[in-house]
Design a protein around this motif. Sequence first.
Motif, PDB file in Angstrom:
ATOM      1  N   THR A  67       0.824  -1.207   0.000  1.00  8.72           N
ATOM      2  CA  THR A  67       0.000   0.000   0.000  1.00  8.72           C
ATOM      3  C   THR A  67       0.855   1.253   0.000  1.00  8.72           C
ATOM      4  N   GLU A  68       1.894   1.255   0.820  1.00 10.33           N
ATOM      5  CA  GLU A  68       2.776   2.422   0.873  1.00 10.33           C
ATOM      6  C   GLU A  68       3.525   2.606  -0.446  1.00 10.33           C
ATOM      7  N   ALA A  69       3.838   1.503  -1.108  1.00 15.22           N
ATOM      8  CA  ALA A  69       4.509   1.600  -2.406  1.00 15.22           C
ATOM      9  C   ALA A  69       3.590   2.263  -3.429  1.00 15.22           C
ATOM     10  N   VAL A  70       2.312   1.918  -3.396  1.00 15.67           N
ATOM     11  CA  VAL A  70       1.352   2.558  -4.300  1.00 15.67           C
ATOM     12  C   VAL A  70       1.229   4.036  -3.980  1.00 15.67           C
ATOM     13  N   ARG A  71       1.160   4.355  -2.695  1.00 16.61           N
ATOM     14  CA  ARG A  71       1.037   5.757  -2.289  1.00 16.61           C
ATOM     15  C   ARG A  71       2.241   6.570  -2.760  1.00 16.61           C
ATOM     16  N   ARG A  72       3.420   5.990  -2.656  1.00 18.48           N
ATOM     17  CA  ARG A  72       4.629   6.693  -3.102  1.00 18.48           C
ATOM     18  C   ARG A  72       4.610   6.924  -4.612  1.00 18.48           C
ATOM     19  N   ARG A  73       4.028   6.002  -5.359  1.00 19.21           N
ATOM     20  CA  ARG A  73       3.936   6.174  -6.814  1.00 19.21           C
ATOM     21  C   ARG A  73       2.934   7.265  -7.176  1.00 19.21           C
ATOM     22  N   LEU A  74       1.882   7.390  -6.395  1.00 16.27           N
ATOM     23  CA  LEU A  74       0.855   8.384  -6.687  1.00 16.27           C
ATOM     24  C   LEU A  74       1.342   9.799  -6.411  1.00 16.27           C
ATOM     25  N   GLN A  75       2.005   9.990  -5.291  1.00 21.81           N
ATOM     26  CA  GLN A  75       2.365  11.344  -4.877  1.00 21.81           C
ATOM     27  C   GLN A  75       3.315  12.048  -5.844  1.00 21.81           C
ATOM     28  N   PRO A  76       4.411  11.422  -6.272  1.00 24.47           N
ATOM     29  CA  PRO A  76       5.271  12.116  -7.244  1.00 24.47           C
ATOM     30  C   PRO A  76       4.562  12.400  -8.560  1.00 24.47           C
ATOM     31  N   ALA A  77       3.689  11.486  -8.978  1.00 24.99           N
ATOM     32  CA  ALA A  77       2.980  11.675 -10.239  1.00 24.99           C
ATOM     33  C   ALA A  77       2.086  12.894 -10.189  1.00 24.99           C
ATOM     34  N   ALA A  78       1.416  13.080  -9.050  1.00 27.15           N
ATOM     35  CA  ALA A  78       0.531  14.229  -8.909  1.00 27.15           C
ATOM     36  C   ALA A  78       1.328  15.526  -8.791  1.00 27.15           C
ATOM     37  N   LEU A  79       2.423  15.481  -8.033  1.00 24.10           N
ATOM     38  CA  LEU A  79       3.194  16.696  -7.786  1.00 24.10           C
ATOM     39  C   LEU A  79       3.952  17.149  -9.030  1.00 24.10           C
ATOM     40  N   SER A  80       4.465  16.191  -9.800  1.00 22.89           N
ATOM     41  CA  SER A  80       5.291  16.547 -10.962  1.00 22.89           C
ATOM     42  C   SER A  80       4.470  16.660 -12.237  1.00 22.89           C
ATOM     43  N   GLY A  81       3.201  16.257 -12.149  1.00 23.85           N
ATOM     44  CA  GLY A  81       2.372  16.275 -13.352  1.00 23.85           C
ATOM     45  C   GLY A  81       2.837  15.259 -14.373  1.00 23.85           C
ATOM     46  N   ASP A  82       3.297  14.086 -13.897  1.00 24.99           N
ATOM     47  CA  ASP A  82       3.772  13.031 -14.778  1.00 24.99           C
ATOM     48  C   ASP A  82       2.596  12.117 -15.121  1.00 24.99           C
ATOM     49  N   PRO A  83       1.905  12.372 -16.218  1.00 23.59           N
ATOM     50  CA  PRO A  83       0.689  11.607 -16.526  1.00 23.59           C
ATOM     51  C   PRO A  83       0.935  10.112 -16.683  1.00 23.59           C
ATOM     52  N   ALA A  84       2.017   9.717 -17.339  1.00 24.80           N
ATOM     53  CA  ALA A  84       2.266   8.304 -17.597  1.00 24.80           C
ATOM     54  C   ALA A  84       2.433   7.529 -16.298  1.00 24.80           C
ATOM     55  N   ALA A  85       3.224   8.082 -15.389  1.00 25.40           N
ATOM     56  CA  ALA A  85       3.426   7.410 -14.108  1.00 25.40           C
ATOM     57  C   ALA A  85       2.126   7.344 -13.328  1.00 25.40           C
ATOM     58  N   TYR A 134     -14.644  25.955  -3.360  1.00 27.08           N
ATOM     59  CA  TYR A 134     -13.286  25.705  -3.838  1.00 27.08           C
ATOM     60  C   TYR A 134     -13.093  24.248  -4.234  1.00 27.08           C
ATOM     61  N   ASP A 135     -12.156  24.034  -5.132  1.00 29.81           N
ATOM     62  CA  ASP A 135     -11.628  22.708  -5.451  1.00 29.81           C
ATOM     63  C   ASP A 135     -10.122  22.746  -5.204  1.00 29.81           C
ATOM     64  N   PRO A 136      -9.544  21.621  -4.763  1.00 30.08           N
ATOM     65  CA  PRO A 136      -8.087  21.592  -4.596  1.00 30.08           C
ATOM     66  C   PRO A 136      -7.400  21.484  -5.941  1.00 30.08           C
ATOM     67  N   LEU A 137      -6.332  22.211  -6.103  1.00 32.20           N
ATOM     68  CA  LEU A 137      -5.496  22.021  -7.301  1.00 32.20           C
ATOM     69  C   LEU A 137      -4.958  20.606  -7.302  1.00 32.20           C
ATOM     70  N   PRO A 138      -5.008  19.902  -8.446  1.00 35.04           N
ATOM     71  CA  PRO A 138      -4.504  18.517  -8.461  1.00 35.04           C
ATOM     72  C   PRO A 138      -2.980  18.498  -8.383  1.00 35.04           C
TER      73      PRO A 138
END
Length: 228
Positions: free
Chosen positions: A7-25, A224-228
């Motif tokens: 679960t933590e591995a999935v969470r780590r994959r999600l966070q950088p993708a959202a922060l960096s705007g890396d759509p593929a990841a 308001y909506d949160p910025l993705p």
Amino acid sequence: MGDRDATEAVRRRLQPAALSGDPAAGVAAVPDAIDAGLLQAAVPVAIVALRHGASVGLDLHRLVDALTARGWDGDDVAVEALHAARSGTPTGRTEIPADLEMLGDVLGQQLGGYLELATGDAWPASVFEDGAFEDDGDPDEDTERWLYVPGDSRDAWQDMADFAAHAPDPHVRELLQLAIEGRGAFNRFKSALDRHPSYWCDWHVWSGERAVGRARSWLASEGYDPLP
């Protein structure tokens, strides 16, 4: 029972993708996020992919169906945001930076706190009472910088009650339900989980998703909506 490391591995994959705007990841991480129950956590990643025209391989229907079926507070707002990102139609709310985890934590505290509109950081009222921002004036008066966040610790208690009610093991279910009766419920609940550590991962996902969903829902109620 969920696997904490997975679960933590999935969470780590999600966070950088959202922060960096890396759509593929992000697209690659969404199926595992759904399987792990990290539906709210997958939403910003999916929105980034949709907005960048990089949603090939994104199983949006599955994510939307999972959010709709779960139906927790804020899941409907997340579905609305996903549909808006897919169609390019705005929700009618203003997007602002918002750390939904911090905001969810503040919403779950009895005294509430404040959301800093420029940074998206949310701070409990106790921080202001301790003088951490004493040189910055009264947050209730500086409404251009701060948004007041109401608090209610009953939501956090209800999270424990609902989690206990859904525990598959009858013995653990009874133990958790007894733990939340009366004063000191939060500490007893955590002690009960310590006796059954395999439940900690599920609780972490459950409580985190609930808090983030409430944060998303409350922001929407404020326009308001949160910025993705």
